[in-house]
Design a protein around this motif. Sequence first.
Motif: not given
Length: 526
Positions: A91-96
């Motif tokens: 769910v944490d797309w900012s980490s990608l």
Amino acid sequence: MSLPDHTLFRTPGAPDEQGAGTIFFEHHANGALKVRGAATVAALEAAIASELLDGVTDLTIEAKCALPALPANADRLSALTRVCIASSAFVDWSSLYRLKRVERLIVDKDVSALGDGIAAMRGLRRFESDRAKKLVGLPNDFASLALERANVAAPLVDALVTATEAMPSFLIASRAELGVELADDALTVGARSKLGARWTGTSQADVLRHLRDSGRLAAITRVFLDAGSELSAWPTDVPLPSVRYLRVKSPELREWSSVLALEAIEVLSLEGSAGGVLDGLSRLPRLREFHVRSKGLDALPADLPEAPSLEEVVVPAPLRAGLAPFEEARRARRVTRALARFEAWLAEHVPHYLAGLAPGRTDFVDAEVTLGRPLPRELRALYAWRDGDRRDDGRFVFWRSFASLTDALARGAELGAMARAGEWKEGGVQPPAVWAERWFPVLRWDNGWHLVVDLSGSWRGPAGQVIDVWMKDNDRVVRAPDLATYLEAMVDALAHGVTTDGDVALRVQPTSARGYPIRKTVRDTP
């Protein structure tokens, strides 16, 4: 360094190395890392910190993986170029999105939503979510990506079209969707798919320019413009320096001058409904073959005979009547090539013969006035090479002199007048084939032996056939269907060991082409 827990390393030719506990990470020797099961952010962080994953190029977070985000040290994976996310738990797309070197992102299977901020992935070139059937939308900043390709599942087509309308890099759909495909050394431009038809602001010329800018067209040797192609002209700012073969099926192409700017073309084929007014083939210096299998071409190119390297023309029956000028021009080119070989042979074996030849002619106007018709191209090529033997001593080839053009015209007129006067009557009747009005004597000997080019086509043979004529003999021997074939056979004979005899003559027997000679007599009506 010790192997982190929950890790399995697979190395070709060696036993698997496994850390303690359930396998969360599977790292292959080919650079692929799979994250599965109950893997945690902390466990992945430890695996990355171990330096054992520094060579990872391909990261997959599998469908049943519980990993919600990538660890803070994920940017240490400097070789990583491909990421596949298949888990709904992520769910944490900012980490990608922090991974700016990733070039290909695959959103797969159970993913239902993407976070905004994807534009931070400045290296991203390919986005694929066509198998993510649950995905309901795209990031708000998706249009800011400089993608070369994007595939989505059917429910998201409208969203993708809307998101990419203003994108500066327009190759959002695969090139096949837009009707442009690359395969090895071939480029095909055809019909768009239904999906590609949605990108109304992207022309096929735009796609070609993008491919040009990316260097993908430099090695193209074959181009196919198929039915459905939207190109009415080839983009003049898209050169194809290596193209050798062009096939056109599209009826849309009408500005042929743009295509003929591709000067490397060797084979041009018109098929399907291709057509229009096609002139300018003479601008293609390497064109060897021209094939027409299309019903859309009403007439042959006017400059077809002038194409400098053209050797093969295949056209449908209704157009074949217009091939005569091309066939004549092709024979003239063959004459020129045969004479170049002959000159090389003379220079090597009997240079004094070569020195005795007169320079070639450049002006044929007076000769054509005398002849009363244009001089055939084959004879023009012959006399442009050399205008006869200056010695005129019967010592050129076959014990005959090579007459200058002026002398040949005069000799032909003289023999024609003698024939009309009945000089060779037998029993009050002159045989019909003693001499014909349109026989042109090229080689001659004073005893009445001539080698002639038949400009009329005697005995239903082809105009231009070569005939051996001895005025004191009843035989009329057809040696070849044309001067080009005759010269080629003569030079082949010389190249196979024919000797010379001082200043007497080139010791080669009179040459005949394959399928010849054809023997006639003076009594056979021409």
